[in-house]
Design an enzyme around this catalytic site. Structure first.
Site, mmCIF file in Angstrom:
data_model
loop_
_atom_site.group_PDB
_atom_site.id
_atom_site.type_symbol
_atom_site.label_atom_id
_atom_site.label_comp_id
_atom_site.label_asym_id
_atom_site.label_seq_id
_atom_site.Cartn_x
_atom_site.Cartn_y
_atom_site.Cartn_z
ATOM 1 N N CYS A 1 -56.940 44.109 91.068
ATOM 2 C CA CYS A 1 -57.853 45.071 91.694
ATOM 3 C C CYS A 1 -59.117 45.272 90.849
ATOM 4 O O CYS A 1 -60.124 45.743 91.354
ATOM 5 C CB CYS A 1 -57.126 46.387 91.948
ATOM 6 S SG CYS A 1 -56.131 46.878 90.561
ATOM 7 N N GLU B 1 -62.535 43.065 99.623
ATOM 8 C CA GLU B 1 -61.867 42.551 98.436
ATOM 9 C C GLU B 1 -61.334 41.144 98.752
ATOM 10 O O GLU B 1 -60.578 40.954 99.703
ATOM 11 C CB GLU B 1 -60.700 43.495 98.118
ATOM 12 C CG GLU B 1 -60.215 43.399 96.718
ATOM 13 C CD GLU B 1 -59.167 44.465 96.410
ATOM 14 O OE1 GLU B 1 -58.633 45.104 97.344
ATOM 15 O OE2 GLU B 1 -58.882 44.654 95.218
ATOM 16 N N LYS C 1 -39.851 51.480 94.493
ATOM 17 C CA LYS C 1 -39.829 50.416 95.519
ATOM 18 C C LYS C 1 -40.854 49.357 95.126
ATOM 19 O O LYS C 1 -42.046 49.566 95.235
ATOM 20 C CB LYS C 1 -40.201 50.959 96.906
ATOM 21 C CG LYS C 1 -39.922 49.925 97.985
ATOM 22 C CD LYS C 1 -40.764 50.078 99.220
ATOM 23 C CE LYS C 1 -42.092 49.390 99.130
ATOM 24 N NZ LYS C 1 -42.048 47.922 98.908
ATOM 25 N N GLU D 1 -53.717 54.080 93.108
ATOM 26 C CA GLU D 1 -54.544 53.074 92.431
ATOM 27 C C GLU D 1 -54.748 51.979 93.463
ATOM 28 O O GLU D 1 -53.841 51.209 93.760
ATOM 29 C CB GLU D 1 -53.797 52.584 91.183
ATOM 30 C CG GLU D 1 -54.727 52.084 90.108
ATOM 31 C CD GLU D 1 -54.980 50.603 90.257
ATOM 32 O OE1 GLU D 1 -55.967 50.270 90.941
ATOM 33 O OE2 GLU D 1 -54.195 49.810 89.737
HETATM 34 P P1 ADP Z 1 -51.041 44.171 99.295
HETATM 35 O O1 ADP Z 1 -51.943 43.890 100.444
HETATM 36 O O2 ADP Z 1 -51.644 43.973 97.970
HETATM 37 O O3 ADP Z 1 -49.686 43.568 99.413
HETATM 38 P P2 ADP Z 1 -49.959 46.666 100.144
HETATM 39 O O4 ADP Z 1 -50.638 47.977 100.068
HETATM 40 O O5 ADP Z 1 -49.620 46.106 101.482
HETATM 41 O O6 ADP Z 1 -50.885 45.711 99.301
HETATM 42 O O7 ADP Z 1 -48.621 46.659 99.285
HETATM 43 C C1 ADP Z 1 -48.451 47.360 98.085
HETATM 44 C C2 ADP Z 1 -47.096 48.025 98.102
HETATM 45 O O8 ADP Z 1 -47.070 48.951 99.183
HETATM 46 C C3 ADP Z 1 -45.924 47.072 98.332
HETATM 47 O O9 ADP Z 1 -44.811 47.524 97.583
HETATM 48 C C4 ADP Z 1 -45.654 47.239 99.810
HETATM 49 O O10 ADP Z 1 -44.309 46.947 100.167
HETATM 50 C C5 ADP Z 1 -45.932 48.716 100.001
HETATM 51 N N1 ADP Z 1 -46.233 49.118 101.386
HETATM 52 C C6 ADP Z 1 -46.814 48.392 102.368
HETATM 53 N N2 ADP Z 1 -46.908 49.116 103.505
HETATM 54 C C7 ADP Z 1 -46.361 50.324 103.241
HETATM 55 C C8 ADP Z 1 -46.140 51.520 104.002
HETATM 56 N N3 ADP Z 1 -46.517 51.620 105.269
HETATM 57 N N4 ADP Z 1 -45.553 52.574 103.387
HETATM 58 C C9 ADP Z 1 -45.179 52.504 102.094
HETATM 59 N N5 ADP Z 1 -45.355 51.410 101.324
HETATM 60 C C10 ADP Z 1 -45.932 50.333 101.879
#
Ligand code: ADP
Length: 480
Positions: A283, A384, A174, A249
């Site tokens: 990061c 961050e 995903k 990560e």
């Molecule tokens: P950023 O703030 O850098 O976008 P996120 O952690 O929100 O970091 O996003 C990183 C990845 O995690 C993306 O692919 C996002 O769609 C996914 N993501 C965000 N929320 C969830 C969740 N609740 N469960 C699983 N994946 C998630």
């Protein structure tokens, strides 16, 4: 009008069960660059089923055969590097040259793991008993669910799926909502490389719903994630329900330490690489700059001069070094950090504002910024930033700066500039970080372990270390 791009499940391009779509826009111009099918947990369930069905034959295939698929994919990525890099620039704003570097990194990863696939060695161990033999087997963990972010939309995918596939796992990926187009193109190459149906699957859509399916579905045996510490913690908690293996990560808050004996020109370049690459959206980006007080003025002057020369713009234009931020929320956060620091006494040495004139009018551009007089109570010193802002403070002794640098819940990357050999070793050993760059502002390489300590994560990507993340260790005891 862009044509609708789809997900890839069981070797077929397929629309979301609920027929929703998502528009992808260029953060430099606001223009639509693609439209994709936007799925949810039901689509993730289909993909997991496909991966589960494919696991038996893929895991039993000889390593030499699996290696060939990965080798072909590596070549295809290399041959399509300009197209892939163009998509990356268009969907998240990265300067084209940097995007090309990222795509080549992805090709290197597929090549590395094409080789690593053939080196999954077990072990025999001398037994205590004359009538027993001990054998240790390494076997793929099973179906892997991978979740990737938008900041390295091709290479983050490669770093997760290449070792997983090499180890004999099947995968469901995903990607981030803002960068599905490069992932789709990568999967077009996966299709062209001839991987059997179901071995690699792509789902795009609602992160929470897909994430829940990944966590609850017992056929998923491992989750690999790169992203925020907040989501990482949610996944770790959820994975506990069925004790899935997990690699995380997560965020970082890298200290960059410049001693009085450092080569200041090299330090400026190193800082530039670690702070302004990808517009500061990495990061491993520097988020705290500690300069020895004896060289603080000289270093800051050199840095400010360099920052004045930076060309900011649409990543697809020639010569651009710093692109836009990925979206409005990212820009608001970065400007918020600058305003908070200013209100608490920081001085702006250069930049400090959003760029809005002519070519910047429709994009999310932040001027490359240097702040001095930064103190620990400012947000930028704690959170961050993920933007092109350098916050500077000074220090007087080695012990003091080690303790300051380690005073963080994060522990991903740290940087040190010094010409003193003894100090290089002392710093490398004392810093509580997974990655330490000594006189090196861009330490990432395919063969090296990449990952953090503390709240920056669990597990390692890169080199042979990543293979372990996708392998179970089985003990077979023979009575003879
Ligand atoms: P950023 O703030 O850098 O976008 P996120 O952690 O929100 O970091 O996003 C990183 C990845 O995690 C993306 O692919 C996002 O769609 C996914 N993501 C965000 N929320 C969830 C969740 N609740 N469960 C699983 N994946 C998630």
């Amino acid at each position: 009008m862009n044509e609708l791009k789809k997900m890839y499940i069981h070797g077929e391009w397929t629309e979301a069960t609920k027929s929703r779509t998502l528009e992808v826009t260029n953060p430099a111009t606001g223009e639509q660059v693609g439209i994709v099918s936007f799925g949810d947990g039901a689509d993730a369930a289909r993909a997991i089923q496909a991966a589960d069905m494919a696991f038996s034959s893929w895991s039993k295939m000889t390593a030499a055969k699996r290696s060939k698929f990965l080798y072909t994919l590596s070549e295809l990525v290399r041959n399509n590097k300009k197209e892939l890099a163009g998509i990356v620039s268009a969907e998240m704003g990265k300067p084209f040259g940097e995007a090309l570097g990222e795509v080549m990194g992805a090709a290197d990863n597929f090549l590395w793991y094409a080789e690593e696939a053939k080196r999954v060695y077990g072990e025999t161990i001398p037994s205590t008993f004359p009538n027993k033999r001990i054998m240790v087997l390494k076997q793929p963990v099973g179906v892997v669910a991978a979740i990737t972010p938008w900041n390295f939309p091709v290479n983050m995918v490669a770093r997760k799926i290449a070792p997983a596939l090499a180890a004999g796992c099947t995968v469901v990926l995903k990607p981030a909502e803002s960068t599905p187009l490069s992932a789709i193109h990568l999967f077009e190459l996966i299709e062209e490389a001839g991987f059997p149906a179901g071995v690699a699957n792509l789902v795009i859509g609602d992160p929470e719903s897909i994430g829940q399916e990944f966590l609850q579905n017992r056929r998923v045996r491992k989750i690999g994630f790169t992203g925020s510490t907040r989501v990482g913690k949610l996944l770790m908690e959820g994975a506990a329900q069925s004790v899935k293996r997990i690699s995380l990560e997560l965020g970082g808050h890298a200290p960059f330490i410049i001693f009085e004996d450092a080569d200041l020109d090299e330090a400026v370049q190193g800082l530039f690489d670690s702070k302004f690459r990808n517009s500061g959206q990495m990061c491993i980006c520097t988020n705290r700059l500690y300069i020895h007080e004896q060289v603080a003025e000289a270093f800051t002057a050199k840095l400010v001069e360099r920052v004045h020369q930076v060309k900011v713009g649409d990543g697809r234009e020639r010569g651009v070094e710093v692109g836009p931020l990925v979206n409005e929320a990212a820009l608001t956060k970065v400007l918020g950090h600058i305003e908070d620091a200013k209100a608490k006494g920081a001085k702006v040495a250069v930049g400090g504002n959003r760029l809005t004139e002519s070519e910047y009018a429709k994009g999310f551009f932040c001027a490359p910024t240097v702040l001095t007089n930064v103190t620990t109570e400012m947000k930028i010193w704690q959170e961050e930033t993920f933007g092109p802002v350098v916050p500077i403070t000074t220090f007087t002794s080695e012990d003091e700066v080690i303790s300051l640098a380690n005073n963080s819940q994060y522990g991903l990357a740290a940087y040190v500039y010094t010409q003193n050999n003894g100090r290089c070793f002392r710093m490398a050993e004392s810093l509580e970080y997974g990655i330490v760059g000594i006189n090196d502002g861009s330490p990432t390489q395919t063969q090296a372990p990449f990952g953090g300590v503390k709240e920056s994560g669990i597990g390692r990507e890169g080199g042979h270390y990543a293979m372990e993340e996708f392998l179970e260790t089985k003990f077979v005891s023979f009575g003879i």
